[in-house]
Write a protein that holds these residues in place. Structure first.
Motif, PDB file in Angstrom:
ATOM      1  N   VAL A 153      15.945   4.194   4.426  1.00 43.03           N
ATOM      2  CA  VAL A 153      15.988   2.810   3.304  1.00 43.03           C
ATOM      3  C   VAL A 153      14.956   1.540   3.989  1.00 43.03           C
ATOM      4  O   VAL A 153      13.792   1.478   3.394  1.00 43.03           O
ATOM      5  N   PHE A 154      15.711   1.733   5.106  1.00 44.40           N
ATOM      6  CA  PHE A 154      14.261   0.655   5.523  1.00 44.40           C
ATOM      7  C   PHE A 154      13.544   1.013   6.118  1.00 44.40           C
ATOM      8  O   PHE A 154      12.887  -0.337   6.985  1.00 44.40           O
ATOM      9  N   GLU A 155      12.897   1.597   6.770  1.00 46.36           N
ATOM     10  CA  GLU A 155      12.304   1.719   7.619  1.00 46.36           C
ATOM     11  C   GLU A 155      10.296   1.599   7.224  1.00 46.36           C
ATOM     12  O   GLU A 155       9.841   0.913   7.775  1.00 46.36           O
ATOM     13  N   PRO A 156      10.632   1.957   5.446  1.00 45.91           N
ATOM     14  CA  PRO A 156       9.121   1.407   5.808  1.00 45.91           C
ATOM     15  C   PRO A 156       8.795  -0.302   5.395  1.00 45.91           C
ATOM     16  O   PRO A 156       7.925  -0.840   5.040  1.00 45.91           O
ATOM     17  N   HIS A 157       9.937  -0.994   5.184  1.00 45.43           N
ATOM     18  CA  HIS A 157       9.687  -2.669   5.741  1.00 45.43           C
ATOM     19  C   HIS A 157       9.371  -3.211   6.794  1.00 45.43           C
ATOM     20  O   HIS A 157       9.467  -2.552   8.198  1.00 45.43           O
ATOM     21  N   PRO A 158       8.671  -4.171   6.837  1.00 42.82           N
ATOM     22  CA  PRO A 158       7.911  -5.241   8.357  1.00 42.82           C
ATOM     23  C   PRO A 158       9.575  -5.382   8.641  1.00 42.82           C
ATOM     24  O   PRO A 158       9.204  -6.102  10.282  1.00 42.82           O
ATOM     25  N   ALA A 159       9.926  -5.907   8.184  1.00 41.33           N
ATOM     26  CA  ALA A 159      11.445  -7.235   8.659  1.00 41.33           C
ATOM     27  C   ALA A 159      12.760  -6.811   7.741  1.00 41.33           C
ATOM     28  O   ALA A 159      12.725  -5.919   6.176  1.00 41.33           O
ATOM     29  N   VAL A 160      13.646  -6.259   8.109  1.00 42.52           N
ATOM     30  CA  VAL A 160      15.453  -7.078   7.875  1.00 42.52           C
ATOM     31  C   VAL A 160      15.903  -8.012   7.828  1.00 42.52           C
ATOM     32  O   VAL A 160      15.753  -8.575   8.981  1.00 42.52           O
ATOM     33  N   VAL A 161      16.633  -8.916   6.541  1.00 40.42           N
ATOM     34  CA  VAL A 161      17.474  -9.724   6.592  1.00 40.42           C
ATOM     35  C   VAL A 161      18.749  -9.192   6.383  1.00 40.42           C
ATOM     36  O   VAL A 161      19.097  -8.445   5.385  1.00 40.42           O
ATOM     37  N   ALA A 162      19.877  -8.936   6.994  1.00 41.58           N
ATOM     38  CA  ALA A 162      21.328  -8.942   6.828  1.00 41.58           C
ATOM     39  C   ALA A 162      22.137 -10.221   6.028  1.00 41.58           C
ATOM     40  O   ALA A 162      22.218 -10.822   6.545  1.00 41.58           O
ATOM     41  N   ILE A 163      22.702 -10.014   4.922  1.00 39.31           N
ATOM     42  CA  ILE A 163      23.054 -10.874   4.722  1.00 39.31           C
ATOM     43  C   ILE A 163      25.023 -10.843   5.208  1.00 39.31           C
ATOM     44  O   ILE A 163      25.173 -11.875   5.154  1.00 39.31           O
ATOM     45  N   ALA A 164      25.322  -9.871   5.658  1.00 37.62           N
ATOM     46  CA  ALA A 164      26.708  -9.827   6.762  1.00 37.62           C
ATOM     47  C   ALA A 164      26.961  -9.575   7.683  1.00 37.62           C
ATOM     48  O   ALA A 164      25.927  -8.756   8.324  1.00 37.62           O
ATOM     49  N   GLY A 165      27.309 -10.228   8.993  1.00 34.13           N
ATOM     50  CA  GLY A 165      27.555 -10.498  10.027  1.00 34.13           C
ATOM     51  C   GLY A 165      28.318  -9.282  10.477  1.00 34.13           C
ATOM     52  O   GLY A 165      27.492  -8.225  11.529  1.00 34.13           O
ATOM     53  N   SER A 166      29.154  -8.745   9.752  1.00 30.73           N
ATOM     54  CA  SER A 166      29.375  -7.509   9.929  1.00 30.73           C
ATOM     55  C   SER A 166      28.739  -6.194  10.233  1.00 30.73           C
ATOM     56  O   SER A 166      28.460  -5.687  11.077  1.00 30.73           O
ATOM     57  N   CYS A 167      27.972  -6.202   8.848  1.00 30.65           N
ATOM     58  CA  CYS A 167      27.419  -4.638   8.655  1.00 30.65           C
ATOM     59  C   CYS A 167      26.781  -4.699   9.513  1.00 30.65           C
ATOM     60  O   CYS A 167      25.749  -3.921  10.497  1.00 30.65           O
ATOM     61  N   ALA A 168      25.470  -6.122  10.099  1.00 32.06           N
ATOM     62  CA  ALA A 168      24.516  -5.961  11.155  1.00 32.06           C
ATOM     63  C   ALA A 168      25.149  -5.353  12.332  1.00 32.06           C
ATOM     64  O   ALA A 168      24.606  -4.844  13.296  1.00 32.06           O
ATOM     65  N   GLY A 169      26.973  -6.237  12.703  1.00 30.42           N
ATOM     66  CA  GLY A 169      26.779  -5.498  13.596  1.00 30.42           C
ATOM     67  C   GLY A 169      27.035  -4.038  13.683  1.00 30.42           C
ATOM     68  O   GLY A 169      27.376  -3.180  15.091  1.00 30.42           O
ATOM     69  N   MET A 170      27.559  -3.685  13.279  1.00 28.23           N
ATOM     70  CA  MET A 170      27.423  -2.137  12.787  1.00 28.23           C
ATOM     71  C   MET A 170      26.182  -1.411  12.915  1.00 28.23           C
ATOM     72  O   MET A 170      26.120  -0.428  14.341  1.00 28.23           O
ATOM     73  N   THR A 171      25.091  -1.974  12.411  1.00 29.14           N
ATOM     74  CA  THR A 171      23.660  -1.400  12.936  1.00 29.14           C
ATOM     75  C   THR A 171      24.084  -1.676  14.159  1.00 29.14           C
ATOM     76  O   THR A 171      22.832  -0.326  14.996  1.00 29.14           O
ATOM     77  N   VAL A 172      23.238  -2.371  14.561  1.00 30.10           N
ATOM     78  CA  VAL A 172      23.118  -2.571  16.183  1.00 30.10           C
ATOM     79  C   VAL A 172      23.820  -2.383  17.216  1.00 30.10           C
ATOM     80  O   VAL A 172      23.621  -1.925  18.264  1.00 30.10           O
ATOM     81  N   HIS A 173      25.610  -2.526  17.295  1.00 28.03           N
ATOM     82  CA  HIS A 173      26.235  -1.687  18.093  1.00 28.03           C
ATOM     83  C   HIS A 173      26.342  -0.226  17.978  1.00 28.03           C
ATOM     84  O   HIS A 173      26.760   0.840  19.443  1.00 28.03           O
ATOM     85  N   HIS A 174      26.544   0.911  17.038  1.00 20.30           N
ATOM     86  CA  HIS A 174      27.214   2.329  16.347  1.00 20.30           C
ATOM     87  C   HIS A 174      25.810   2.722  16.403  1.00 20.30           C
ATOM     88  O   HIS A 174      26.189   4.273  16.652  1.00 20.30           O
ATOM     89  N   TYR A 175      24.904   2.410  16.224  1.00 18.90           N
ATOM     90  CA  TYR A 175      23.664   3.330  15.703  1.00 18.90           C
ATOM     91  C   TYR A 175      23.258   4.294  15.738  1.00 18.90           C
ATOM     92  O   TYR A 175      23.547   5.486  16.516  1.00 18.90           O
ATOM     93  N   PRO A 176      22.985   3.009  17.808  1.00 13.88           N
ATOM     94  CA  PRO A 176      22.894   4.004  18.958  1.00 13.88           C
ATOM     95  C   PRO A 176      23.372   4.641  19.486  1.00 13.88           C
ATOM     96  O   PRO A 176      23.004   5.566  20.745  1.00 13.88           O
ATOM     97  N   ARG A 177      24.540   4.995  19.011  1.00 15.98           N
ATOM     98  CA  ARG A 177      25.538   5.453  19.694  1.00 15.98           C
ATOM     99  C   ARG A 177      25.548   7.016  18.818  1.00 15.98           C
ATOM    100  O   ARG A 177      26.225   7.566  19.766  1.00 15.98           O
ATOM    101  N   ILE A 178      25.996   6.066  17.375  1.00 20.44           N
ATOM    102  CA  ILE A 178      25.983   7.832  16.741  1.00 20.44           C
ATOM    103  C   ILE A 178      25.017   8.558  16.080  1.00 20.44           C
ATOM    104  O   ILE A 178      25.111   9.788  15.873  1.00 20.44           O
ATOM    105  N   LEU A 179      23.826   8.511  16.692  1.00 17.62           N
ATOM    106  CA  LEU A 179      22.751   8.516  16.783  1.00 17.62           C
ATOM    107  C   LEU A 179      22.143   9.719  17.836  1.00 17.62           C
ATOM    108  O   LEU A 179      21.799   8.334  18.342  1.00 17.62           O
TER     109      LEU A 179
END
Length: 320
Positions: free
Chosen positions: A141-167
């Motif tokens: 979903v977000f790959e085509p966009h030049p930049a992303v802004v997250a409205i919640a620190g919790s969900c941003a933390g999920m992507t930052v910390h856990h995506y590199p570990r579960i992918l």
């Protein structure tokens, strides 16, 4: 100033721990404050309490220096807003306010309709395979966009910390490429919104709650306070323990309601002691939890609102 990915890649946290924040006044990581090493937490087998002291290792230095370089980027003219489940289904106000603020900064905002859950509830409940499927969808979903802004620190933390570990493999590389161009909302405004004219119509007193994931995963303490401090006529009154969990913790509030409620009551007592009329955070999940507990207890103040809503209300009215 650093992007969300590089602000705290080498830390893990427990949603409900009463620990020191481990965040320096300059927004960097305090390496002696109980930060667990990479690989800890839900998938790595660590309990998240191992202390790391001494000088930064080579990997940490590289991460910090890369983050500083990323933070010096020019403001993107177009961003995709990462709304999150809470913003989609329960509290759309912060996302709508964020769109207004970003557009007033001169940014074109896109809200991808195909975005869905980031996978955090599934991962926290012990379903990493299902969480990874949602992570791959997030990447698409977000790959085509030049930049992303997250409205919640919790969900941003999920992507930052856990995506590199579960992918794995290409999916991990694709996710990390997006994370290098993603901001948490208050950090984006702190970095690029210094020219916003912000003034309240009447004097307002607020107190700020640091959500666990934003503070401990993203290592972001300064940005929300910085942008609130730019609002003329607004007074920020710090509560005694702004960095202690409110008791939400996503599925934690469902699994342990008695403990969760007690933690919310403790937080609300501290808010009340400040005399502030509004409770502010950068995480809608915490705000929903605390607002719900306030309503259940029969209290009338403080009103809970997102930083984005405070900033939106402080913008000058556009001429008709």
């Amino acid at each position: 100033m650093v992007s969300v990915r590089n602000a705290g890649r080498n830390s893990e946290s427990d949603d409900t721990k009463d620990t020191d924040s481990g965040v320096s006044s300059g927004g960097g990581v305090n390496r002696s404050a109980g930060v667990s090493p990479p690989g800890g937490g839900a998938l790595g087998g660590s309990d998240g309490t191992e202390s790391v002291g001494g000088a930064e290792d080579a990997a940490a230095v590289e991460t910090r220096e890369r983050g500083e370089a990323v933070g010096r980027r020019a403001m993107p003219r177009e961003v995709a807003l990462f709304v999150t489940c809470v913003g989609d289904f329960a509290a759309s106000g912060p996302a709508r306010a964020a769109v207004t603020v970003l557009e007033r900064m001169g940014v074109r905002v896109t809200v991808p309709k195909a975005q869905s859950c980031c996978g955090q509830p599934a991962l926290n409940s012990g379903f990493p395979v299902e969480a990874a499927a949602l992570a791959r969808h997030w990447v698409e979903v977000f790959e085509p966009h030049p930049a992303v802004v997250a409205i919640a620190g919790s969900c941003a933390g999920m992507t930052v910390h856990h995506y590199p570990r579960i992918l794995d493999g290409p999916w991990r590389a694709r996710a990390e490429a997006i994370l290098d161009r993603m901001w948490e909302f208050t950090r984006f405004v702190a970095d690029h919104g210094e020219n916003l004219a912000l003034r309240t119509a009447a004097e307002r007193t607020v107190t700020y709650h640091d959500s666990c994931h934003m503070l401990r995963n993203l290592r972001e303490r300064d940005a929300p306070r910085e942008v609130l401090g730019r609002v003329e006529g607004l007074e920020l009154r710090e509560m005694r323990d702004p960095d202690i969990c409110c008791g939400f913790g996503g599925t934690f509030a469902v699994k342990f309601p008695e403990v969760s409620t007690a933690m919310a009551d403790r937080k609300l007592r501290q808010v009340h002691d400040t005399g502030a009329t509004e409770l502010v955070s950068a995480d809608s999940g915490c705000l929903l939890h605390l607002d719900g507990r306030r309503d259940a207890s029969g209290e009338t103040t403080p009103r809970a609102c997102h930083v984005a809503e405070i900033l939106r209300d402080a913008l000058p009215r556009e001429p008709r």
